[in-house]
Design a protein around this motif. Structure first.
Motif, PDB file in Angstrom:
ATOM      1  N   ARG A  84      -0.355  -1.676  -4.968  1.00 45.60           N
ATOM      2  CA  ARG A  84       0.591  -1.764  -6.092  1.00 45.60           C
ATOM      3  C   ARG A  84       0.246  -2.886  -7.071  1.00 45.60           C
ATOM      4  NH1 ARG A  84       5.529  -4.386  -2.632  1.00 45.60           N
ATOM      5  NH2 ARG A  84       4.623  -6.473  -2.458  1.00 45.60           N
ATOM      6  N   ASP A  85      -0.486  -3.925  -6.618  1.00 43.39           N
ATOM      7  CA  ASP A  85      -0.765  -5.058  -7.488  1.00 43.39           C
ATOM      8  C   ASP A  85      -1.998  -4.845  -8.354  1.00 43.39           C
ATOM      9  OD1 ASP A  85       1.440  -6.358  -6.478  1.00 43.39           O
ATOM     10  OD2 ASP A  85       0.296  -7.441  -4.949  1.00 43.39           O
ATOM     11  N   ASP A 113       2.330   7.897 -10.728  1.00 45.00           N
ATOM     12  CA  ASP A 113       2.019   9.294 -11.054  1.00 45.00           C
ATOM     13  C   ASP A 113       2.153  10.191  -9.832  1.00 45.00           C
ATOM     14  OD1 ASP A 113       1.605   8.623 -13.667  1.00 45.00           O
ATOM     15  OD2 ASP A 113      -0.591   8.714 -13.577  1.00 45.00           O
ATOM     16  N   ALA A 114       1.818   9.652  -8.651  1.00 43.86           N
ATOM     17  CA  ALA A 114       1.967  10.438  -7.419  1.00 43.86           C
ATOM     18  C   ALA A 114       3.442  10.737  -7.159  1.00 43.86           C
ATOM     19  CB  ALA A 114       1.354   9.692  -6.237  1.00 43.86           C
ATOM     20  N   GLY A 169      -4.027   1.107  -9.585  1.00 42.15           N
ATOM     21  CA  GLY A 169      -3.351   1.554  -8.370  1.00 42.15           C
ATOM     22  C   GLY A 169      -1.871   1.793  -8.594  1.00 42.15           C
ATOM     23  N   ARG A 170      -1.211   0.890  -9.324  1.00 38.66           N
ATOM     24  CA  ARG A 170       0.213   1.054  -9.629  1.00 38.66           C
ATOM     25  C   ARG A 170       0.463   2.316 -10.440  1.00 38.66           C
ATOM     26  NH1 ARG A 170       5.130  -0.542  -7.769  1.00 38.66           N
ATOM     27  NH2 ARG A 170       5.485   1.690  -7.972  1.00 38.66           N
ATOM     28  N   TRP A 218       0.830  -1.209   0.000  1.00 39.55           N
ATOM     29  CA  TRP A 218       0.000   0.000   0.000  1.00 39.55           C
ATOM     30  C   TRP A 218       0.863   1.257   0.000  1.00 39.55           C
ATOM     31  CZ3 TRP A 218      -5.059  -0.640  -0.829  1.00 39.55           C
ATOM     32  CH2 TRP A 218      -5.624  -1.876  -0.507  1.00 39.55           C
ATOM     33  N   ALA A 219       0.423   2.251  -0.750  1.00 37.86           N
ATOM     34  CA  ALA A 219       1.103   3.544  -0.774  1.00 37.86           C
ATOM     35  C   ALA A 219       0.056   4.651  -0.754  1.00 37.86           C
ATOM     36  CB  ALA A 219       1.977   3.680  -2.018  1.00 37.86           C
ATOM     37  N   ALA A 220       0.339   5.721  -0.031  1.00 38.37           N
ATOM     38  CA  ALA A 220      -0.582   6.852   0.035  1.00 38.37           C
ATOM     39  C   ALA A 220      -0.435   7.694  -1.219  1.00 38.37           C
ATOM     40  CB  ALA A 220      -0.300   7.692   1.273  1.00 38.37           C
TER      41      ALA A 220
END
Length: 216
Positions: A146-147, A157-158, A151-152, A131-133
């Motif tokens: 990420r999977d 892009d973030a 989401g990836r 997970w990433a914010a």
């Protein structure tokens, strides 16, 4: 009436030091306690799919982001199954196995109140956390997995600073918090530079806490 009126008058004053300049109705429902900018971020970046959400925000998110599929809401006893309500509570408490199983049960994004920092830190603290914010502000945090293909892309892009944010402060802070995730694999110099830029934009204690965790 004489006891309550002074308090109510202070609450509804136009120049209240703690609340934005909302309308009478917005002040009545404590509009500032809802993820206003978070919902705007979701819509501006065309994010849809299954969310694990703060149950207090179900109605707000359904109204403003009809394209998202929410996990549970305040009507859990009337609308959702008993098993869903139990699973929600176990995830929120960070029970063993339930956080790791979020993606397997269909959750692709997580939207939490900043007050729910415990769950946020547990998701970040998983071994090789997926997970990433991608969004972080005074009221809420939004995480992507990420999977999940979308989401990836959002995580990348973030990190690259290519997502749309309500303002430059949210953009700088969100990028810094995203870089601190294990998914990003950022170097120490990258983390320090991002943290410094975020604090120049808008100082927040979470940046210092993330720096401390990274150092440890």
């Amino acid at each position: 009436v004489l006891v309550e009126v002074p308090t109510l008058r202070r609450h509804y004053r136009a120049d209240h030091p703690l609340y934005p300049p909302h309308s009478l109705l917005q002040r009545m429902i404590f509009h500032s306690a809802f993820p206003v900018d978070g919902a705007r971020f979701i819509n501006d970046n065309d994010i849809g799919g299954a969310f694990y959400n703060d149950r207090r925000w179900e109605g707000f998110l359904r109204w403003h982001c009809p394209q998202v599929k929410l996990f549970l809401g305040g009507r859990s006893r009337q609308v959702y199954s008993r098993e869903t309500a139990k699973r929600y509570a176990r995830i929120r408490r960070g029970k063993d196995g339930y956080l790791e199983d979020l993606f397997n049960i269909g959750v692709r994004f997580v939207v939490l109140a900043r007050k729910d920092v415990g769950l946020f830190k547990k998701l970040y603290g998983l071994d090789d956390s997926p997970w990433a914010a991608i969004y972080f502000d005074s009221y809420c945090v939004i995480l992507a997995h990420r999977d999940h293909k979308e989401g990836r892309r959002l995580i990348d892009d973030a990190i690259a600073g290519q997502l749309k944010y309500p303002g430059p402060e949210q953009a700088m802070i969100s990028r810094a918090v995203c870089l601190f995730s294990k998914v990003a694999g950022a170097s120490g110099n990258e983390l320090i530079a991002a943290a410094a830029a975020a604090n120049l934009a808008s100082p927040t204690p979470e940046i210092y806490l993330l720096l401390l965790d990274a150092m440890n």
